[in-house]
Design a protein around this motif. Sequence first.
Motif, PDB file in Angstrom:
ATOM      1  N   ARG A  20      31.088   9.058  -2.687  1.00 31.15           N
ATOM      2  CA  ARG A  20      31.344   8.448  -1.204  1.00 31.15           C
ATOM      3  C   ARG A  20      32.062   7.087  -1.214  1.00 31.15           C
ATOM      4  O   ARG A  20      32.922   6.860  -0.388  1.00 31.15           O
ATOM      5  N   THR A  21      31.586   6.004  -1.879  1.00 37.52           N
ATOM      6  CA  THR A  21      32.057   4.858  -1.989  1.00 37.52           C
ATOM      7  C   THR A  21      33.496   5.057  -2.532  1.00 37.52           C
ATOM      8  O   THR A  21      34.444   4.177  -1.808  1.00 37.52           O
ATOM      9  N   LEU A  24      35.866   6.019   0.161  1.00 35.28           N
ATOM     10  CA  LEU A  24      36.026   5.046   1.236  1.00 35.28           C
ATOM     11  C   LEU A  24      37.136   3.975   0.807  1.00 35.28           C
ATOM     12  O   LEU A  24      37.988   3.357   1.677  1.00 35.28           O
ATOM     13  N   GLY A  66      29.137   0.028   1.480  1.00 37.69           N
ATOM     14  CA  GLY A  66      29.778   1.295   2.068  1.00 37.69           C
ATOM     15  C   GLY A  66      29.241   2.547   1.680  1.00 37.69           C
ATOM     16  O   GLY A  66      29.624   3.626   2.029  1.00 37.69           O
ATOM     17  N   LYS A  69      25.456   7.672   3.776  1.00 38.89           N
ATOM     18  CA  LYS A  69      25.730   8.023   5.142  1.00 38.89           C
ATOM     19  C   LYS A  69      25.262   7.032   5.864  1.00 38.89           C
ATOM     20  O   LYS A  69      24.184   6.228   5.526  1.00 38.89           O
ATOM     21  N   LYS A  70      25.820   6.784   7.147  1.00 39.86           N
ATOM     22  CA  LYS A  70      25.527   5.616   8.057  1.00 39.86           C
ATOM     23  C   LYS A  70      25.063   6.045   9.284  1.00 39.86           C
ATOM     24  O   LYS A  70      26.203   6.865   9.707  1.00 39.86           O
ATOM     25  N   VAL A  73      28.043   3.342  13.247  1.00 39.76           N
ATOM     26  CA  VAL A  73      29.303   2.530  12.555  1.00 39.76           C
ATOM     27  C   VAL A  73      29.815   1.741  13.869  1.00 39.76           C
ATOM     28  O   VAL A  73      30.016   2.344  14.963  1.00 39.76           O
ATOM     29  N   MET A 153      27.416   0.516   9.527  1.00 35.52           N
ATOM     30  CA  MET A 153      28.622   0.008   8.944  1.00 35.52           C
ATOM     31  C   MET A 153      29.336  -0.765   9.980  1.00 35.52           C
ATOM     32  O   MET A 153      29.373  -0.167  10.940  1.00 35.52           O
ATOM     33  N   SER A 194      37.433   7.622   7.268  1.00 41.33           N
ATOM     34  CA  SER A 194      36.049   6.868   7.125  1.00 41.33           C
ATOM     35  C   SER A 194      35.060   7.433   7.741  1.00 41.33           C
ATOM     36  O   SER A 194      33.677   7.699   7.100  1.00 41.33           O
ATOM     37  N   LEU A 198      31.542   8.639   6.173  1.00 35.20           N
ATOM     38  CA  LEU A 198      30.053   7.939   6.489  1.00 35.20           C
ATOM     39  C   LEU A 198      29.292   8.885   7.432  1.00 35.20           C
ATOM     40  O   LEU A 198      27.957   8.707   7.161  1.00 35.20           O
ATOM     41  N   PRO A 200      28.367   9.180  10.507  1.00 32.64           N
ATOM     42  CA  PRO A 200      27.465   8.551  11.493  1.00 32.64           C
ATOM     43  C   PRO A 200      27.119   9.341  12.666  1.00 32.64           C
ATOM     44  O   PRO A 200      27.895  10.711  12.991  1.00 32.64           O
TER      45      PRO A 200
END
Length: 258
Positions: A20-21, A24, A66, A69-70, A73, A153, A194, A198, A200
Amino acid sequence: MSWVAPCLPHGHDVKQPSNRTNILIQAAQRLGVATNALKFASPVSFVYNPLIYAWSCHEEYLWRFGGGKKRVVFLGMNPGPFGMVQTGIPFGQIAAVRDWLKIDQQVGRPAREHPRRPVTGFDCQRSEVSGERLWGLFAERFGRPEAFFVEHMVMNYCPLAFLEVTGRNRTPEKLASAEKETLFEVCDEHLRASVAVLQPDWLIGIGDFAFQRAKAVFEVSNLKLRHVLHPSPASPAANRGWSAAATRQLEQLGVWKP
Protein backbone atom coordinates in the motif's frame (compact mmCIF):
# COMPACT_ATOMS: atom_id res chain seq x y z
CA MET A 1 8.84 3.73 -11.40
CA SER A 2 10.35 1.44 -8.80
CA TRP A 3 10.31 2.33 -5.14
CA VAL A 4 13.66 3.35 -3.66
CA ALA A 5 14.07 3.25 0.11
CA PRO A 6 14.67 6.73 1.51
CA CYS A 7 17.97 7.45 3.21
CA LEU A 8 16.76 7.97 6.77
CA PRO A 9 18.65 10.03 9.32
CA HIS A 10 20.40 8.17 12.13
CA GLY A 11 18.00 6.95 14.78
CA HIS A 12 14.94 6.51 12.56
CA ASP A 13 13.27 3.14 12.51
CA VAL A 14 13.96 0.93 9.50
CA LYS A 15 11.11 -1.16 8.14
CA GLN A 16 9.98 -2.62 4.87
CA PRO A 17 7.28 -0.63 3.07
CA SER A 18 3.92 -2.28 2.60
CA ASN A 19 2.54 -2.70 -0.89
CA ARG A 20 0.00 0.00 0.00
CA THR A 21 2.84 2.39 0.86
CA ASN A 22 4.66 1.51 -2.35
CA ILE A 23 1.62 2.42 -4.41
CA LEU A 24 1.17 5.70 -2.53
CA ILE A 25 4.80 6.67 -3.09
CA GLN A 26 4.66 5.76 -6.78
CA ALA A 27 1.47 7.85 -7.20
CA ALA A 28 3.23 10.85 -5.65
CA GLN A 29 6.23 10.31 -7.94
CA ARG A 30 3.95 10.34 -10.98
CA LEU A 31 2.23 13.49 -9.73
CA GLY A 32 5.57 15.25 -9.26
CA VAL A 33 6.78 14.36 -12.75
CA ALA A 34 3.45 15.16 -14.44
CA THR A 35 3.01 18.57 -12.78
CA ASN A 36 6.66 19.44 -13.39
CA ALA A 37 6.00 19.23 -17.13
CA LEU A 38 3.17 21.79 -17.06
CA LYS A 39 3.62 25.37 -18.25
CA PHE A 40 1.99 28.48 -16.78
CA ALA A 41 1.78 31.97 -18.24
CA SER A 42 1.84 35.43 -16.68
CA PRO A 43 0.92 36.52 -14.04
CA VAL A 44 2.56 33.28 -12.82
CA SER A 45 6.32 33.90 -13.00
CA PHE A 46 7.75 31.13 -10.79
CA VAL A 47 6.52 27.60 -10.07
CA TYR A 48 7.90 25.58 -7.16
CA ASN A 49 7.45 21.80 -7.15
CA PRO A 50 8.57 20.35 -3.79
CA LEU A 51 7.77 16.84 -5.02
CA ILE A 52 10.93 17.27 -7.11
CA TYR A 53 13.45 19.26 -5.05
CA ALA A 54 12.18 18.14 -1.61
CA TRP A 55 11.26 14.60 -2.66
CA SER A 56 13.36 12.89 0.02
CA CYS A 57 11.27 14.55 2.75
CA HIS A 58 7.97 13.79 1.08
CA GLU A 59 8.97 10.21 0.41
CA GLU A 60 9.93 9.67 4.04
CA TYR A 61 6.60 11.17 5.12
CA LEU A 62 4.67 8.66 2.97
CA TRP A 63 7.01 5.82 3.86
CA ARG A 64 6.67 6.34 7.60
CA PHE A 65 3.07 7.45 7.91
CA GLY A 66 1.19 6.41 4.75
CA GLY A 67 0.87 2.70 5.43
CA GLY A 68 -2.45 1.01 6.17
CA LYS A 69 -6.01 2.11 5.66
CA LYS A 70 -6.94 5.53 7.04
CA ARG A 71 -10.33 6.37 8.45
CA VAL A 72 -9.84 10.10 7.78
CA VAL A 73 -7.91 11.93 5.06
CA PHE A 74 -7.44 15.67 5.47
CA LEU A 75 -6.99 17.45 2.13
CA GLY A 76 -5.30 20.83 1.77
CA MET A 77 -4.99 23.07 -1.28
CA ASN A 78 -1.31 23.52 -2.28
CA PRO A 79 2.07 24.30 -0.70
CA GLY A 80 2.54 27.41 1.39
CA PRO A 81 5.76 29.45 0.97
CA PHE A 82 7.07 28.69 4.47
CA GLY A 83 5.58 25.21 4.80
CA MET A 84 5.60 22.53 2.12
CA VAL A 85 7.66 24.76 -0.17
CA GLN A 86 10.45 24.49 2.41
CA THR A 87 9.96 20.96 3.77
CA GLY A 88 8.08 18.91 1.17
CA ILE A 89 5.41 18.01 3.75
CA PRO A 90 1.76 19.18 3.49
CA PHE A 91 1.26 22.17 5.81
CA GLY A 92 4.93 21.54 6.67
CA GLN A 93 5.79 24.19 9.20
CA ILE A 94 9.49 23.78 10.06
CA ALA A 95 9.20 23.03 13.78
CA ALA A 96 6.27 20.65 13.33
CA VAL A 97 8.08 18.63 10.67
CA ARG A 98 11.46 18.58 12.38
CA ASP A 99 10.42 18.24 16.03
CA TRP A 100 7.10 16.36 15.91
CA LEU A 101 7.19 14.33 12.71
CA LYS A 102 10.98 13.91 13.12
CA ILE A 103 11.64 14.40 9.41
CA ASP A 104 14.76 16.39 8.61
CA GLN A 105 16.04 15.28 5.22
CA GLN A 106 18.11 17.53 3.02
CA VAL A 107 16.07 19.82 0.75
CA GLY A 108 17.26 20.94 -2.68
CA ARG A 109 16.33 24.06 -4.63
CA PRO A 110 13.87 24.80 -7.44
CA ALA A 111 15.37 25.36 -10.87
CA ARG A 112 14.23 29.00 -10.72
CA GLU A 113 13.70 30.88 -7.47
CA HIS A 114 12.14 34.23 -6.78
CA PRO A 115 14.73 36.32 -4.89
CA ARG A 116 12.12 37.17 -2.25
CA ARG A 117 11.03 33.55 -1.80
CA PRO A 118 14.22 31.46 -1.50
CA VAL A 119 14.00 27.82 -0.52
CA THR A 120 16.31 27.31 2.46
CA GLY A 121 14.69 24.12 3.74
CA PHE A 122 14.96 23.59 7.48
CA ASP A 123 17.04 26.77 7.79
CA CYS A 124 13.95 28.83 6.92
CA GLN A 125 13.31 31.35 9.69
CA ARG A 126 9.68 32.02 8.83
CA SER A 127 6.80 30.00 10.27
CA GLU A 128 3.89 28.65 8.21
CA VAL A 129 1.04 29.68 10.52
CA SER A 130 -1.47 27.34 8.88
CA GLY A 131 0.83 24.38 9.46
CA GLU A 132 1.68 25.49 12.98
CA ARG A 133 -2.01 25.49 13.81
CA LEU A 134 -2.88 22.26 12.00
CA TRP A 135 -0.06 20.07 13.28
CA GLY A 136 -0.28 21.78 16.66
CA LEU A 137 -3.88 20.61 17.02
CA PHE A 138 -2.97 17.05 16.07
CA ALA A 139 0.01 17.03 18.46
CA GLU A 140 -2.14 18.35 21.31
CA ARG A 141 -4.92 15.83 20.73
CA PHE A 142 -2.90 12.71 19.88
CA GLY A 143 0.46 13.27 21.55
CA ARG A 144 2.69 11.19 19.30
CA PRO A 145 2.50 11.31 15.48
CA GLU A 146 2.20 7.51 15.35
CA ALA A 147 -1.07 7.77 17.30
CA PHE A 148 -2.46 10.35 14.87
CA PHE A 149 -1.47 8.47 11.71
CA VAL A 150 -3.08 5.21 12.80
CA GLU A 151 -6.36 6.54 11.40
CA HIS A 152 -5.46 9.86 9.74
CA MET A 153 -3.50 11.20 6.78
CA VAL A 154 -2.80 14.74 5.57
CA MET A 155 -2.41 15.46 1.84
CA ASN A 156 -2.45 18.42 -0.51
CA TYR A 157 -4.55 18.43 -3.65
CA CYS A 158 -1.98 20.30 -5.76
CA PRO A 159 1.80 19.97 -5.21
CA LEU A 160 2.76 23.23 -6.94
CA ALA A 161 3.25 26.70 -5.49
CA PHE A 162 2.74 29.64 -7.85
CA LEU A 163 4.43 33.02 -7.47
CA GLU A 164 3.83 36.25 -9.34
CA VAL A 165 6.66 38.54 -10.41
CA THR A 166 6.35 40.46 -7.12
CA GLY A 167 6.71 37.27 -5.10
CA ARG A 168 3.05 37.25 -4.23
CA ASN A 169 1.49 33.81 -3.86
CA ARG A 170 -1.13 32.90 -6.50
CA THR A 171 -3.56 30.17 -5.52
CA PRO A 172 -4.63 27.45 -8.00
CA GLU A 173 -8.19 28.66 -8.42
CA LYS A 174 -6.86 31.96 -9.81
CA LEU A 175 -5.00 30.32 -12.68
CA ALA A 176 -6.20 30.72 -16.27
CA SER A 177 -9.03 28.36 -17.21
CA ALA A 178 -6.97 26.23 -19.60
CA GLU A 179 -4.15 25.96 -17.06
CA LYS A 180 -6.56 24.92 -14.33
CA GLU A 181 -8.16 22.29 -16.53
CA THR A 182 -4.83 20.62 -17.29
CA LEU A 183 -3.53 20.91 -13.73
CA PHE A 184 -6.75 19.67 -12.13
CA GLU A 185 -6.85 16.64 -14.42
CA VAL A 186 -3.45 15.51 -13.14
CA CYS A 187 -4.25 16.32 -9.50
CA ASP A 188 -7.65 14.60 -9.71
CA GLU A 189 -5.96 11.44 -10.94
CA HIS A 190 -3.54 11.48 -8.00
CA LEU A 191 -6.35 12.10 -5.52
CA ARG A 192 -8.32 9.15 -6.90
CA ALA A 193 -5.26 6.91 -6.70
CA SER A 194 -4.45 7.97 -3.13
CA VAL A 195 -8.01 7.49 -1.90
CA ALA A 196 -8.11 4.07 -3.57
CA VAL A 197 -5.03 3.11 -1.57
CA LEU A 198 -5.97 4.69 1.75
CA GLN A 199 -9.68 3.72 1.58
CA PRO A 200 -10.89 6.38 4.03
CA ASP A 201 -14.41 6.77 5.35
CA TRP A 202 -14.00 10.56 5.55
CA LEU A 203 -12.37 13.00 3.12
CA ILE A 204 -12.15 16.34 4.90
CA GLY A 205 -11.30 19.43 2.89
CA ILE A 206 -9.22 21.94 4.82
CA GLY A 207 -10.92 25.02 3.47
CA ASP A 208 -13.45 25.38 0.66
CA PHE A 209 -11.15 24.91 -2.35
CA ALA A 210 -10.04 21.42 -1.32
CA PHE A 211 -13.62 20.52 -0.43
CA GLN A 212 -14.91 21.59 -3.84
CA ARG A 213 -12.21 19.60 -5.64
CA ALA A 214 -13.01 16.54 -3.54
CA LYS A 215 -16.70 16.89 -4.44
CA ALA A 216 -15.84 17.22 -8.13
CA VAL A 217 -13.68 14.08 -8.07
CA PHE A 218 -15.98 11.96 -5.89
CA GLU A 219 -19.39 13.20 -7.01
CA VAL A 220 -20.67 9.61 -6.96
CA SER A 221 -19.06 7.89 -3.99
CA ASN A 222 -19.64 6.40 -0.56
CA LEU A 223 -17.02 8.77 0.84
CA LYS A 224 -18.19 11.19 3.49
CA LEU A 225 -17.11 14.55 2.07
CA ARG A 226 -16.97 17.45 4.51
CA HIS A 227 -14.80 20.46 5.24
CA VAL A 228 -13.36 22.39 8.17
CA LEU A 229 -12.26 25.98 8.54
CA HIS A 230 -8.88 26.68 6.94
CA PRO A 231 -6.23 27.63 9.54
CA SER A 232 -4.83 30.48 7.42
CA PRO A 233 -4.09 33.74 9.27
CA ALA A 234 -5.87 35.46 6.36
CA SER A 235 -9.11 34.12 7.84
CA PRO A 236 -10.55 36.27 10.65
CA ALA A 237 -12.50 33.26 11.92
CA ALA A 238 -9.32 31.16 12.11
CA ASN A 239 -7.60 33.92 14.07
CA ARG A 240 -10.32 33.76 16.72
CA GLY A 241 -9.25 30.31 17.88
CA TRP A 242 -8.83 27.90 14.98
CA SER A 243 -7.96 24.83 17.03
CA ALA A 244 -11.15 25.01 19.11
CA ALA A 245 -13.29 25.82 16.06
CA ALA A 246 -11.89 22.94 13.98
CA THR A 247 -12.21 20.51 16.88
CA ARG A 248 -15.81 21.54 17.37
CA GLN A 249 -16.54 21.06 13.66
CA LEU A 250 -14.94 17.60 13.57
CA GLU A 251 -16.81 16.51 16.69
CA GLN A 252 -20.13 17.78 15.35
CA LEU A 253 -19.54 15.90 12.10
CA GLY A 254 -18.78 12.70 14.00
CA VAL A 255 -15.22 12.47 12.71
CA TRP A 256 -13.85 12.78 16.25
CA LYS A 257 -15.47 11.88 19.54
CA PRO A 258 -16.05 14.73 22.02
